[in-house]
Design an enzyme around this catalytic site. Structure first.
Site, short mmCIF file in Angstrom:
data_model
loop_
_atom_site.label_atom_id
_atom_site.label_comp_id
_atom_site.label_asym_id
_atom_site.label_seq_id
_atom_site.Cartn_x
_atom_site.Cartn_y
_atom_site.Cartn_z
N ASN A 80 15.72 69.62 -81.25
CA ASN A 80 14.79 69.39 -82.36
C ASN A 80 15.27 69.97 -83.69
OD1 ASN A 80 14.26 71.98 -81.50
ND2 ASN A 80 12.03 71.80 -81.67
N CYS A 131 8.45 73.71 -82.03
CA CYS A 131 7.77 74.68 -81.17
C CYS A 131 6.65 75.38 -81.91
CB CYS A 131 8.77 75.71 -80.66
SG CYS A 131 9.64 76.52 -82.01
N GLU A 184 14.43 86.30 -82.85
CA GLU A 184 15.51 85.77 -83.68
C GLU A 184 15.14 85.98 -85.14
OE1 GLU A 184 17.69 82.56 -80.88
OE2 GLU A 184 16.12 81.74 -82.16
N GLU A 221 13.64 81.68 -76.15
CA GLU A 221 12.75 81.12 -77.18
C GLU A 221 12.21 79.82 -76.61
OE1 GLU A 221 12.12 82.71 -79.97
OE2 GLU A 221 13.57 84.29 -79.58
P1 NAP Z 1 15.11 71.61 -72.77
O1 NAP Z 1 14.99 70.35 -72.04
O2 NAP Z 1 14.68 72.86 -72.11
O3 NAP Z 1 16.63 71.70 -73.24
C1 NAP Z 1 17.09 72.75 -74.06
C2 NAP Z 1 18.57 72.98 -73.79
O4 NAP Z 1 18.70 73.43 -72.44
C3 NAP Z 1 19.43 71.73 -73.90
O5 NAP Z 1 20.69 72.09 -74.40
C4 NAP Z 1 19.54 71.28 -72.46
O6 NAP Z 1 20.69 70.52 -72.19
C5 NAP Z 1 19.65 72.62 -71.76
N1 NAP Z 1 19.33 72.57 -70.34
C6 NAP Z 1 18.53 71.72 -69.67
N2 NAP Z 1 18.53 72.02 -68.35
C7 NAP Z 1 19.35 73.08 -68.19
C8 NAP Z 1 19.78 73.84 -67.07
N3 NAP Z 1 19.35 73.60 -65.83
N4 NAP Z 1 20.64 74.86 -67.28
C9 NAP Z 1 21.10 75.13 -68.52
N5 NAP Z 1 20.73 74.44 -69.62
C10 NAP Z 1 19.86 73.43 -69.47
O7 NAP Z 1 14.28 71.58 -74.14
P2 NAP Z 1 14.29 70.47 -75.26
O8 NAP Z 1 13.48 69.34 -74.78
O9 NAP Z 1 15.68 70.22 -75.73
O10 NAP Z 1 13.57 71.25 -76.44
C11 NAP Z 1 12.21 71.21 -76.63
C12 NAP Z 1 11.57 72.51 -76.18
O11 NAP Z 1 12.17 73.60 -76.89
C13 NAP Z 1 10.10 72.57 -76.52
O12 NAP Z 1 9.39 73.10 -75.44
C14 NAP Z 1 10.06 73.50 -77.72
O13 NAP Z 1 8.82 74.14 -77.90
C15 NAP Z 1 11.15 74.45 -77.40
N6 NAP Z 1 11.61 75.14 -78.60
C16 NAP Z 1 11.33 76.46 -78.74
C17 NAP Z 1 11.71 77.13 -79.89
C18 NAP Z 1 11.41 78.59 -80.08
O14 NAP Z 1 11.92 79.18 -81.04
N7 NAP Z 1 10.64 79.21 -79.22
C19 NAP Z 1 12.39 76.44 -80.90
C20 NAP Z 1 12.66 75.07 -80.72
C21 NAP Z 1 12.27 74.44 -79.55
P3 NAP Z 1 20.63 68.91 -72.07
O15 NAP Z 1 20.10 68.44 -73.36
O16 NAP Z 1 22.05 68.57 -71.85
O17 NAP Z 1 19.72 68.60 -70.92
#
Ligand code: NAP
Length: 486
Positions: free
Chosen positions: A159, A291, A468, A257
């Site tokens: 995102n 998020c 962060e 995060e």
């Molecule tokens: P995601 O599906 O959890 O993916 C995040 C990252 O993790 C991607 O690089 C993904 O790779 C990788 N990943 C997935 N499965 C993994 C595994 N088994 N082992 C290691 N890495 C793995 O999340 P997203 O859909 O990209 O992001 C949206 C989420 O992020 C939302 O819930 C949002 O709230 C949260 N977010 C939180 C913050 C904060 O500061 N707290 C900031 C931004 C976003 P692939 O893409 O290759 O699957």
């Protein structure tokens, strides 16, 4: 990019991984495809890397630790990175918009926001100088050193493909660490372009490495390799939990995060026009895929209808379309899965008795139509609706009501997530009181702005742990060592 695709950028002349100072390009290996969420166009084919490349990257990073520069040199690198990002803001913004979908103005804002983290880390690194303490009874002098943690694994979401990495890498480099970066599969190109810029900074070989591809395999290496000392992850709570379990036997330090479910509490004395402006800016940035964006609007019953009407008319005026077009306010969602989730949350809320007051459900688009979803406003949303319980991650503003301050806080806190919350009231004492009672890491009072480089940001509960930004963000990447001497 020279693969005949309709998209080219001077920063994408090499597309692949970057390990030990060398690019790993497509040639013979399998590739994954990156597409534009606004029209399904293929943007690039990226080599699918896995465990072997992740291990090589960790080894390269470990070797690079002996080449890490002095604090002054590291501050110079960080300043140069901030300058390069600023100089190349337009090219990077176009790459972000093409692979992520957000409007160009927002994408440019993300680049400058990312630059701000590197610039800030260049100055805040001064806090890493040793601290000397005197222990009076025994006459000892203690020196508190901030040693680099070592090799760090940085896993980022789609995102904010540049900014989420900036928060991590700026602090890691300031602290003297070496990094292995794993970007999201749907938005790796921004990271590739960024690494092309990093090559101009003169960092030691192997200090920064980029491994895009098999998330599970790369994640396992980063969780288990003995050289990796810190794993910093931004993404979903589900994946965060998995990584925490995988890393636990290896006692890795984690910074997680994770997802949010932000409430926005609007009291009866709030300035509704100002609240609507703040809410729309907060909620519809990145089409609601952030998020920190409001997931639940909790409005005092006496003003809920007025708020709903104002919100509905404000979102009706927004232009939804491809982020590359001028005057577009809201781009597409990232993919069909994201689109389906928002649609499901609307249908579920309506089945449970909510009313649609802004927007309307549309038929599912195809990939070539683009994953556009017009912002919607729902009123009278019951608290057990899915959109109240879980992060929607899309342009939906569901409104539920409360009648007392205690009830508002109880509803706000009645979720596992604890990332961001917002409070709108004209009563300063109430704002302070409510903030104290909210279990969220970031609470906006009269504002719905997000994190900045200067302030620590992070979650409570299921939104993760670690911070962060600010001094706290820097401390995630240091080991503290105390050395007493007589
Ligand atoms: P995601 O599906 O959890 O993916 C995040 C990252 O993790 C991607 O690089 C993904 O790779 C990788 N990943 C997935 N499965 C993994 C595994 N088994 N082992 C290691 N890495 C793995 O999340 P997203 O859909 O990209 O992001 C949206 C989420 O992020 C939302 O819930 C949002 O709230 C949260 N977010 C939180 C913050 C904060 O500061 N707290 C900031 C931004 C976003 P692939 O893409 O290759 O699957």
């Amino acid at each position: 990019m020279n693969d005949g695709s309709p998209f080219s950028s001077p920063l994408l002349d090499q597309v692949g991984g970057f390990v030990d100072g060398a690019w790993i390009l497509a040639e013979v290996r399998p590739c994954f495809v990156v597409t534009d969420p606004a029209n399904g166009e293929v943007l690039a084919y990226v080599p699918e890397l896995g465990a072997a490349e992740a291990r090589a990257a960790v080894e390269a990073a470990r070797a690079a630790l002996s080449r890490v520069g002095s604090l002054a040199e590291r501050r110079g690198w960080l300043t140069r990175i901030a300058e390069l990002l600023t100089e190349h803001a337009d090219e990077l913004a176009m790459i972000i918009t093409r692979e992520n979908g957000k409007p160009l103005g927002e994408a440019r804002g993300e680049v400058l926001y990312a630059a701000g983290f590197y610039a800030h880390a260049a100055t805040s690194a001064e806090h890493l100088v040793p601290r000397v303490l005197d222990e009076r009874p025994r006459g000892l002098t203690w020196t508190v050193h901030h040693r680099p943690a070592g090799v760090v694994g940085l896993i980022t979401p789609w995102n904010f493909p540049l900014a989420m990495l900036a928060k991590k890498l700026s602090a890691a480099l300031a602290a003297g660490c070496a990094a292995v970066v794993k970007p999201a599969e749907v938005t790796p190109l921004t990271c590739v372009a960024f690494f092309r810029l990093l090559e101009r900074v003169g960092l030691p070989r192997g200090l920064v490495n980029l491994v895009a591809g098999d998330a599970q395999a790369i994640g396992e290496v980063l969780c288990s390799h003995p050289a990796v000392r810190v794993l910093s992850f931004t993404g979903s709570t589900a994946v965060g939990r998995k990584l925490a379990a995988q890393a636990a036997p290896h006692l890795k330090r984690l910074s997680l995060e994770l997802g949010g479910n932000a409430p926005c509490l609007v009291f009866e004395d709030a300035d509704l026009d100002a609240t609507v402006e703040a809410l729309v800016a907060n909620k519809l940035r990145a089409a609601g895929q952030t998020c920190v964006c409001t997931n639940r609007v909790l409005a005092h019953a006496s003003i809920a209808d007025a708020l709903a009407t104002k919100l509905a008319s404000r979102v009706a005026a927004l232009v939804v379309g491809p982020g590359t077009e001028p005057n577009v306010d809201v781009g597409p969602l990232i993919d069909g899965r994201g689109w389906d989730k928002v649609h499901d949350h609307v249908e579920d809320a309506v089945e449970r008795g909510a009313s649609v007051v802004g927007g309307a459900l549309a038929d599912r688009p195809t990939e070539t139509d683009g994953w556009f979803f017009r912002p919607m406003v729902l009123s009278g949303v019951p608290l057990d609706a899915r959109c109240m319980q879980a992060e929607t991650f899309g342009p939906l503003l569901p409104i539920a009501t409360f009648t007392t301050e205690d009830e508002a806080m109880a509803i706000a806190n009645d979720v596992d997530a604890g990332l961001a919350a917002y409070v709108f009231t004209a009563d300063g004492a109430r704002a302070e009181r409510v903030a104290r009672g909210l279990r969220f890491g970031h609470v906006g009072l009269g504002t719905a702005t997000g994190p900045t480089p200067e302030a620590p940001f992070g979650g409570m509960g299921a939104s993760g742990y670690g911070r962060e930004g600010g001094l706290e963000g820097l401390m995630e990447y240091v080991e503290i060592q105390t050395v007493p001497s007589s």
